[in-house]
Design an enzyme around this catalytic site. Structure first.
Site, PDB file in Angstrom:
ATOM      1  N   GLN A 280      43.055   6.006  62.943  1.00 60.51           N
ATOM      2  CA  GLN A 280      42.215   5.008  62.417  1.00 60.51           C
ATOM      3  C   GLN A 280      42.689   3.681  62.671  1.00 60.51           C
ATOM      4  O   GLN A 280      44.021   3.485  62.146  1.00 60.51           O
ATOM      5  CB  GLN A 280      42.066   5.227  60.939  1.00 60.51           C
ATOM      6  CG  GLN A 280      41.301   6.756  60.641  1.00 60.51           C
ATOM      7  CD  GLN A 280      39.801   6.469  60.845  1.00 60.51           C
ATOM      8  OE1 GLN A 280      39.221   5.469  61.088  1.00 60.51           O
ATOM      9  NE2 GLN A 280      39.085   7.887  60.837  1.00 60.51           N
ATOM     10  N   TYR A 309      37.200  17.458  64.629  1.00 59.41           N
ATOM     11  CA  TYR A 309      37.185  16.124  65.374  1.00 59.41           C
ATOM     12  C   TYR A 309      38.469  15.554  64.590  1.00 59.41           C
ATOM     13  O   TYR A 309      38.380  14.422  64.113  1.00 59.41           O
ATOM     14  CB  TYR A 309      35.928  15.092  65.057  1.00 59.41           C
ATOM     15  CG  TYR A 309      34.722  15.845  65.565  1.00 59.41           C
ATOM     16  CD1 TYR A 309      34.275  15.743  66.978  1.00 59.41           C
ATOM     17  CD2 TYR A 309      34.122  16.713  64.946  1.00 59.41           C
ATOM     18  CE1 TYR A 309      33.004  16.071  67.377  1.00 59.41           C
ATOM     19  CE2 TYR A 309      32.740  17.272  65.353  1.00 59.41           C
ATOM     20  CZ  TYR A 309      32.528  16.848  66.631  1.00 59.41           C
ATOM     21  OH  TYR A 309      31.143  17.834  67.010  1.00 59.41           O
ATOM     22  N   GLU A 330      39.975  19.546  68.149  1.00 61.32           N
ATOM     23  CA  GLU A 330      40.027  18.071  68.523  1.00 61.32           C
ATOM     24  C   GLU A 330      39.948  18.224  70.278  1.00 61.32           C
ATOM     25  O   GLU A 330      40.770  19.201  70.837  1.00 61.32           O
ATOM     26  CB  GLU A 330      41.349  17.358  68.196  1.00 61.32           C
ATOM     27  CG  GLU A 330      41.793  16.285  69.032  1.00 61.32           C
ATOM     28  CD  GLU A 330      40.792  15.045  68.991  1.00 61.32           C
ATOM     29  OE1 GLU A 330      40.266  14.903  68.125  1.00 61.32           O
ATOM     30  OE2 GLU A 330      40.436  14.611  70.213  1.00 61.32           O
ATOM     31  N   ASP A 378      34.511  14.477  61.473  1.00 60.17           N
ATOM     32  CA  ASP A 378      34.620  13.138  61.555  1.00 60.17           C
ATOM     33  C   ASP A 378      34.315  12.869  63.032  1.00 60.17           C
ATOM     34  O   ASP A 378      35.214  12.219  64.044  1.00 60.17           O
ATOM     35  CB  ASP A 378      36.113  12.843  61.300  1.00 60.17           C
ATOM     36  CG  ASP A 378      36.158  11.248  61.185  1.00 60.17           C
ATOM     37  OD1 ASP A 378      35.377  10.525  61.402  1.00 60.17           O
ATOM     38  OD2 ASP A 378      37.628  10.839  61.231  1.00 60.17           O
ATOM     39  N   CYS A 405      30.905   7.351  61.554  1.00 62.55           N
ATOM     40  CA  CYS A 405      31.179   5.883  62.001  1.00 62.55           C
ATOM     41  C   CYS A 405      29.689   5.445  62.687  1.00 62.55           C
ATOM     42  O   CYS A 405      29.815   4.384  63.263  1.00 62.55           O
ATOM     43  CB  CYS A 405      32.161   5.707  63.207  1.00 62.55           C
ATOM     44  SG  CYS A 405      32.030   6.904  64.467  1.00 62.55           S
TER      45      CYS A 405
HETATM   46  N1  SAH Z   1      39.706  12.435  62.163  1.00 67.38           N
HETATM   47  C1  SAH Z   1      40.497  11.845  63.130  1.00 67.38           C
HETATM   48  C2  SAH Z   1      39.572  11.323  64.194  1.00 67.38           C
HETATM   49  C3  SAH Z   1      38.475  10.920  64.313  1.00 67.38           C
HETATM   50  S1  SAH Z   1      37.933  10.010  65.531  1.00 67.38           S
HETATM   51  C4  SAH Z   1      40.761  10.346  62.176  1.00 67.38           C
HETATM   52  O1  SAH Z   1      40.543  10.365  61.220  1.00 67.38           O
HETATM   53  O2  SAH Z   1      41.805   9.976  62.488  1.00 67.38           O
HETATM   54  C5  SAH Z   1      36.898  11.328  66.327  1.00 67.38           C
HETATM   55  C6  SAH Z   1      37.744  12.292  67.183  1.00 67.38           C
HETATM   56  O3  SAH Z   1      36.912  13.283  67.656  1.00 67.38           O
HETATM   57  C7  SAH Z   1      38.730  11.604  68.357  1.00 67.38           C
HETATM   58  O4  SAH Z   1      40.179  11.948  68.320  1.00 67.38           O
HETATM   59  C8  SAH Z   1      37.871  12.444  69.622  1.00 67.38           C
HETATM   60  O5  SAH Z   1      38.937  12.419  70.769  1.00 67.38           O
HETATM   61  C9  SAH Z   1      37.386  13.471  69.018  1.00 67.38           C
HETATM   62  N2  SAH Z   1      36.265  14.323  69.807  1.00 67.38           N
HETATM   63  C10 SAH Z   1      35.439  13.639  70.716  1.00 67.38           C
HETATM   64  N3  SAH Z   1      34.447  14.408  70.926  1.00 67.38           N
HETATM   65  C11 SAH Z   1      34.913  15.666  70.625  1.00 67.38           C
HETATM   66  C12 SAH Z   1      34.418  17.137  70.630  1.00 67.38           C
HETATM   67  N4  SAH Z   1      33.244  17.177  71.412  1.00 67.38           N
HETATM   68  N5  SAH Z   1      34.872  17.860  70.006  1.00 67.38           N
HETATM   69  C13 SAH Z   1      36.202  17.830  69.542  1.00 67.38           C
HETATM   70  N6  SAH Z   1      36.587  16.509  69.247  1.00 67.38           N
HETATM   71  C14 SAH Z   1      36.172  15.423  69.697  1.00 67.38           C
END
Ligand code: SAH
Length: 448
Positions: A280, A309, A330, A378, A405
């Site tokens: 973030q 995610y 992830e 997320d 987001c």
């Molecule tokens: N929860 C974390 C990251 C949120 S951002 C935080 O708060 O820091 C969203 C994340 O989803 C990113 O790390 C991205 O790499 C991941 N992502 C994107 N598409 C995805 C999918 N299909 N399956 C799993 N993760 C995914």
């Protein structure tokens, strides 16, 4: 309306991209940098028949909510396309956007909280990715002019941690001095495409990533020797991006000097962040976002929770001490490695992280008979998929905590979860991105 024609227009609304909206002879005109309540003379840039884009040539009546943007470059580039609106009105704009989207989906009964302000209104970003180009024979960093790839040189990026701007400028000067060629998009030659700088807000440690056309080139080592002398720089990488593409980063990172990670903290947990892992970007607001999510999740010591995610595991690891088990998913492998490492680093033994697509792993887990208590999601802007939601619901969670987001996909996904028997009465916007129109939200859906 013709291109370059000047029209007088009353602005009645603000679009989700922060353009002023008005009407001329029944046609919608989007005016860059204009605010509701203003009357402006606008120059037409593009007419698409049913709507047109324009820019202000003169403000005839100014909104009391307007503030002066410190540099006209911010307006030219759209780097901070909401910076001309008073901060408290930016917060209202974000709340209103969520209200409107819920209302369009006939969900007016759901309340939208006031947007939680960011502790810092400028200088809040812990990461910058800025393009590098030659401008008038000189290597410059900056930002692209709206709807173009012309670089507008900048030295103060306004929303970056000022320490990051200091390092960006120092690296720029080293590249100039060593006569390293900037990337040329048209010819697909030159070297440095982007500079990325990340800073651990809690530690002050900084990482520099040079995004380059080639893995190695004359002068690279001399450049690295000087970058490592910049105060605060603890880690240097080269990201190899050989393709003709608008995507900023290539697939591979090559470690050039120093640590392979930088450290930062969220609450009392330490996180190691590698070059391609998501973290973030508003360090001071992140713990407040997570607290809002975790406080409403009603966690207990018997719970199995999912952190979907997960990035480098920040949400799941922040919740781990309240529950029995955390399972994360992830897609970026390096981030999963970071998540596992971060669990170890913080002596958290009840969290497991898996690499894969959430929409593929969740159905697999559901088929294996996994039972969950709370699922945190997320996702990126495109939101969740139907496959993910169906599988998540199958595992029987009492709550789904959604951090979003993009309010448009949030509302779409909320509707699917509501069809599956989950309800909510509150969405809470959190301002993670002051001076920009981006809206982050938290909502907790509970099984009826
Ligand atoms: N929860 C974390 C990251 C949120 S951002 C935080 O708060 O820091 C969203 C994340 O989803 C990113 O790390 C991205 O790499 C991941 N992502 C994107 N598409 C995805 C999918 N299909 N399956 C799993 N993760 C995914």
């Amino acid at each position: 309306m013709k291109k370059n024609e000047i029209v007088e227009v009353e602005i009645t609304d603000l679009s989700y991209e922060a353009m002023g909206v008005g009407h001329v002879n029944g046609e919608t005109v989007f005016v860059n940098n204009a605010l509701p309540g203003e009357v402006v003379k606008a120059q037409i840039l593009k007419d698409k028949k049913s709507y047109a884009f324009a820019r202000i040539s003169e403000i005839v009546k100014e909104s009391p909510d307007r503030v002066k943007v410190p540099l006209r470059q911010y307006v030219q580039t759209g780097l901070t396309s909401l910076a001309h609106l008073k901060y408290d009105k930016q917060l209202e704009f974000k709340q209103k956007q969520v209200k409107e989207l819920l209302s369009k989906a006939h969900l007016d009964q759901i309340k939208v909280a006031e947007t939680l302000p960011s502790p810092l209104e400028t200088g809040y970003r812990n990461k910058a990715q800025v393009p590098v180009r030659m401008v008038k024979g000189q290597l410059e960093i900056g930002f692209f002019r709206r709807h173009s790839h012309d670089l507008v040189p900048l030295e103060d990026f306004f929303t970056n941690d000022p320490e990051i701007d200091r390092v960006l400028l120092a690296v720029r000067d080293i590249l100039r001095e060593k006569r390293i060629p900037a990337y040329d998009e048209e010819k697909h030659q030159g070297q440095v495409r982007y500079l990325e700088v990340r800073r651990g807000t809690a530690t002050g440690d900084m990482m520099v990533v040079l995004v380059c056309l080639d893995r190695d080139f004359p002068g690279l080592h001399a450049v690295v020797d000087e970058i490592k002398e910049i105060a605060g720089v603890k880690s240097i990488f080269l990201n190899h991006n050989p393709k003709r593409t608008n995507v900023i980063l290539g697939e591979h990172d090559y470690h050039l000097w120093g640590k392979r990670y930088i450290d930062d903290k969220i609450g009392d947990l330490t996180f190691e962040i590698s070059p391609q892992s998501f973290f973030q970007i508003n360090s001071l607001q992140t713990p407040r976002l997570y607290k809002l999510a975790i406080d409403q999740a009603g966690l207990t010591k018997d719970d199995l929770i999912v952190d979907a995610y997960s990035g480098i595991g920040t949400i799941g690891l922040s919740a781990a001490k309240y529950v029995k088990e955390v399972r994360g998913v992830e897609v970026v492998k390096a981030a999963v490695k970071d998540a596992k490492n971060n669990a170890r680093l913080n002596q958290i033994h009840n969290a497991k992280y898996y690499a894969g697509k959430a929409e593929e792993l969740m159905p697999k887990w559901a088929a294996e008979g996994l039972k969950t208590d709370v699922i945190f999601v997320d996702p990126p802007r495109k939101g969740l998929t139907k496959e993910f939601i169906d599988a998540a619901v199958k595992t029987g969670p009492k709550k789904v905590v959604y951090i979003s987001c993009n309010p448009a996909t949030l509302v779409r996904d909320m509707q699917l979860l509501m069809e599956a028997g989950y309800t909510t009465d509150l969405v809470s916007p959190v301002d993670m991105f002051p001076q920009t129109p981006h809206v982050e939200c938290v909502t907790v859906l509970t099984k009826e």
